[in-house]
Write a protein that holds these residues in place. Structure first.
Motif, PDB file in Angstrom:
ATOM      1  N   GLU A   7       0.723   3.495  -1.159  1.00  0.00           N
ATOM      2  CA  GLU A   7       1.882   4.371  -1.311  1.00  0.00           C
ATOM      3  C   GLU A   7       2.530   4.263  -2.684  1.00  0.00           C
ATOM      4  O   GLU A   7       3.198   5.189  -3.123  1.00  0.00           O
ATOM      5  N   LEU A   8       2.356   3.113  -3.346  1.00  0.00           N
ATOM      6  CA  LEU A   8       2.995   2.889  -4.633  1.00  0.00           C
ATOM      7  C   LEU A   8       2.031   2.147  -5.547  1.00  0.00           C
ATOM      8  O   LEU A   8       1.410   1.170  -5.133  1.00  0.00           O
ATOM      9  N   ALA A   9       1.901   2.619  -6.776  1.00  0.00           N
ATOM     10  CA  ALA A   9       1.038   1.949  -7.751  1.00  0.00           C
ATOM     11  C   ALA A   9       1.746   1.941  -9.099  1.00  0.00           C
ATOM     12  O   ALA A   9       2.484   2.873  -9.426  1.00  0.00           O
ATOM     13  N   ILE A  10       1.536   0.879  -9.861  1.00  0.00           N
ATOM     14  CA  ILE A  10       2.047   0.802 -11.221  1.00  0.00           C
ATOM     15  C   ILE A  10       0.843   0.885 -12.138  1.00  0.00           C
ATOM     16  O   ILE A  10      -0.069   0.069 -12.059  1.00  0.00           O
ATOM     17  N   MET A  11       0.837   1.896 -12.993  1.00  0.00           N
ATOM     18  CA  MET A  11      -0.301   2.116 -13.882  1.00  0.00           C
ATOM     19  C   MET A  11       0.170   2.784 -15.159  1.00  0.00           C
ATOM     20  O   MET A  11       1.289   3.298 -15.213  1.00  0.00           O
TER      21      MET A  11
END
Length: 82
Positions: A7-11
């Motif tokens: 649901e959430l990614a840091i990229m």
């Protein structure tokens, strides 16, 4: 992410062509790193044109850092030497 498992990614950059919402939340500057003896260390500003003819060690294709490098070089019409 495409299957809904994440649901959430840091990229660095969101994937192209995916139904996502991207919100910047922190600065991530990209910098030029040289040896202390390189001529760029004596320059206050390194113009994009000065990068022509320089050799580079870069990230693999499809990484965000590589995409930023490629986009910068393309925008400034500078062909890197590999």
């Amino acid at each position: 992410m495409q299957e809904g498992d994440i649901e959430l990614a840091i990229m660095g950059r969101p994937p192209e062509g995916w139904a996502t919402r991207a919100e910047p939340f922190a600065m991530h500057p990209h910098v030029l790193v040289t040896s202390i003896d390189h001529r760029f260390t004596r320059m206050e500003v390194v113009p994009a044109s000065a990068l022509a003819g320089e050799g580079f060690i870069v990230r693999e294709p499809r990484s965000g850092t590589r995409a930023a490098f490629d986009e910068y070089m393309r925008t400034h019409q500078v062909a890197p030497r590999w």
